[in-house]
Design an enzyme around this catalytic site. Sequence first.
Site, PDB file in Angstrom:
ATOM      1  N   LYS A 225       0.694  -0.948   0.175  1.00  0.00           N
ATOM      2  CA  LYS A 225       0.068  -0.022  -0.047  1.00  0.00           C
ATOM      3  C   LYS A 225       0.874   0.991   0.060  1.00  0.00           C
ATOM      4  CE  LYS A 225      -3.239   2.570   2.319  1.00  0.00           C
ATOM      5  NZ  LYS A 225      -4.782   2.292   3.629  1.00  0.00           N
TER       6      LYS A 225
ATOM      7  N   GLU B 125       7.235  -6.723   0.345  1.00  0.00           N
ATOM      8  CA  GLU B 125       6.188  -6.633   1.666  1.00  0.00           C
ATOM      9  C   GLU B 125       5.746  -7.079   1.025  1.00  0.00           C
ATOM     10  OE1 GLU B 125       4.903  -4.445   3.630  1.00  0.00           O
ATOM     11  OE2 GLU B 125       5.913  -2.562   4.130  1.00  0.00           O
TER      12      GLU B 125
ATOM     13  N   LYS C 159      -2.509  -1.118  -3.442  1.00  0.00           N
ATOM     14  CA  LYS C 159      -3.511  -0.267  -3.245  1.00  0.00           C
ATOM     15  C   LYS C 159      -2.623   1.145  -3.326  1.00  0.00           C
ATOM     16  CE  LYS C 159      -6.103   1.846  -0.407  1.00  0.00           C
ATOM     17  NZ  LYS C 159      -6.726   2.141   0.987  1.00  0.00           N
TER      18      LYS C 159
ATOM     19  N   TYR D 103     -15.903   0.922  -5.992  1.00  0.00           N
ATOM     20  CA  TYR D 103     -17.374   1.578  -6.052  1.00  0.00           C
ATOM     21  C   TYR D 103     -17.812   1.751  -6.861  1.00  0.00           C
ATOM     22  CZ  TYR D 103     -14.157   3.207  -2.204  1.00  0.00           C
ATOM     23  OH  TYR D 103     -12.866   3.226  -0.944  1.00  0.00           O
TER      24      TYR D 103
HETATM   25  C1  PBG Z   1      -7.586   3.321   5.944  1.00  0.00           C
HETATM   26  C2  PBG Z   1      -7.777   3.413   4.221  1.00  0.00           C
HETATM   27  C3  PBG Z   1      -7.361   4.099   3.649  1.00  0.00           C
HETATM   28  C4  PBG Z   1      -8.048   3.240   2.688  1.00  0.00           C
HETATM   29  C5  PBG Z   1      -8.311   2.504   2.915  1.00  0.00           C
HETATM   30  N1  PBG Z   1      -8.303   1.649   3.427  1.00  0.00           N
HETATM   31  C6  PBG Z   1      -6.876   5.948   3.483  1.00  0.00           C
HETATM   32  C7  PBG Z   1      -5.302   5.611   3.333  1.00  0.00           C
HETATM   33  O1  PBG Z   1      -4.566   4.644   3.626  1.00  0.00           O
HETATM   34  O2  PBG Z   1      -5.496   7.048   3.984  1.00  0.00           O
HETATM   35  C8  PBG Z   1      -7.971   4.089   1.068  1.00  0.00           C
HETATM   36  C9  PBG Z   1      -9.356   4.133  -0.204  1.00  0.00           C
HETATM   37  C10 PBG Z   1      -9.720   4.814  -0.476  1.00  0.00           C
HETATM   38  O3  PBG Z   1      -8.952   5.666  -1.265  1.00  0.00           O
HETATM   39  O4  PBG Z   1     -10.620   4.810  -1.654  1.00  0.00           O
HETATM   40  N2  PBG Z   1      -6.078   2.731   6.042  1.00  0.00           N
HETATM   41 ZN    ZN Z   2      -5.458   3.814   8.285  1.00  0.00          ZN
END
Ligand code: PBG
Ligand code: ZN
Length: 324
Positions: A194, A232, A247, A312
């Site tokens: 991520k 990771e 992600k 979404y």
């Molecule tokens: C929380 C989380 C985030 C997202 C999913 N879980 C945001 C972040 O890390 O700031 C992002 C999802 C999205 O942008 O649709 N850790």
């Molecule tokens: Zn978070």
Amino acid sequence: MFQRFRRTRLNKNLRSLVRETHVHVEDFIYPLFIRSGENIKKEVASMPGVFQMSLDVAIKECEELKSLGIYSIILFGIPDTKDSIGSDALCEHGIIATAVRGIKSAHPDMFVVTDLCFCEYTDHGHCGIIDEAKETVDNDATLEISGEQAIVHAKAGADMIAPSGMMDGIIEQLRTSLDGAGYKELPIMSYSTKFASGYYGPFRDVAESTPSFGDRSSYQMDPANRREAIAESVSDEMQGADILMVKPALAYLDLVREIKDATSLPMAVYNVSGEYAMLKMAGMNDLIDYERVVMETMIAFKRAGADIIISYHAKEVAKMLLNR
Ligand code: PBG
Ligand code: ZN
């Protein structure tokens, strides 16, 4: 001698026969944002079509999702009160535990994934307990309360836990905590690779989780790093993750492919809020053929190696697939 590639493109049925990649409604997990109250359905300005919902509305929403063939959701909780350690996330009567229990009792056939993190629950908006001296999240202190949060989710009836905080050692910690509490069969989908990304902007509006100071670069990954991205995910596989994830999705498809080839686990992509907002706004302004571009994007995720798409767009895609 050259090959006539166009021979297999001339006929619609033949194009279907030779198509290498398919998108199915079964590929999708749909995100839902739950807050307390009743009869609340509040649209997010930066994400038209995405709502914060109270539990009663979310339960109705699941009815609609099932009618479209979507049987998997990922839940995010928006608590009434936030504090420095995100206590609401550790409480059996907190928003997320209440939401899981409510949805599972109304829809036992719905597969309920829980996002496990602290940023929606902390008053500072970071993904764990703050180490004041270092001005960042304390990794190991956050691991401890993450184990507690996982058990709260499990007790409430979650079908899969998805840790998104990017703490080192989180999978090993959650596996140990869950196994110790008797949840040996509960799967973990890790947000394994991520990135610290600008594409999360609109999500932080809907989840009310923008950090009050600094950013997440001291725990989320640098978008520039390819080898580290693979390491990771491989590390989370070795710690016992059941599903890996990349992600955001669209700007990182090279890594979806590389991680897919480097591991044997199923792969998810998170088609994040900023990616959704870009297509939505372009479509609303008639700059693109929205449905066509959405489907092309979903195909790109699958072609890159994704087995699961968190998006979404899931409901829209389900409708497109039904009307084909
Ligand atoms: C929380 C989380 C985030 C997202 C999913 N879980 C945001 C972040 O890390 O700031 C992002 C999802 C999205 O942008 O649709 N850790
Ligand atoms: Zn978070």
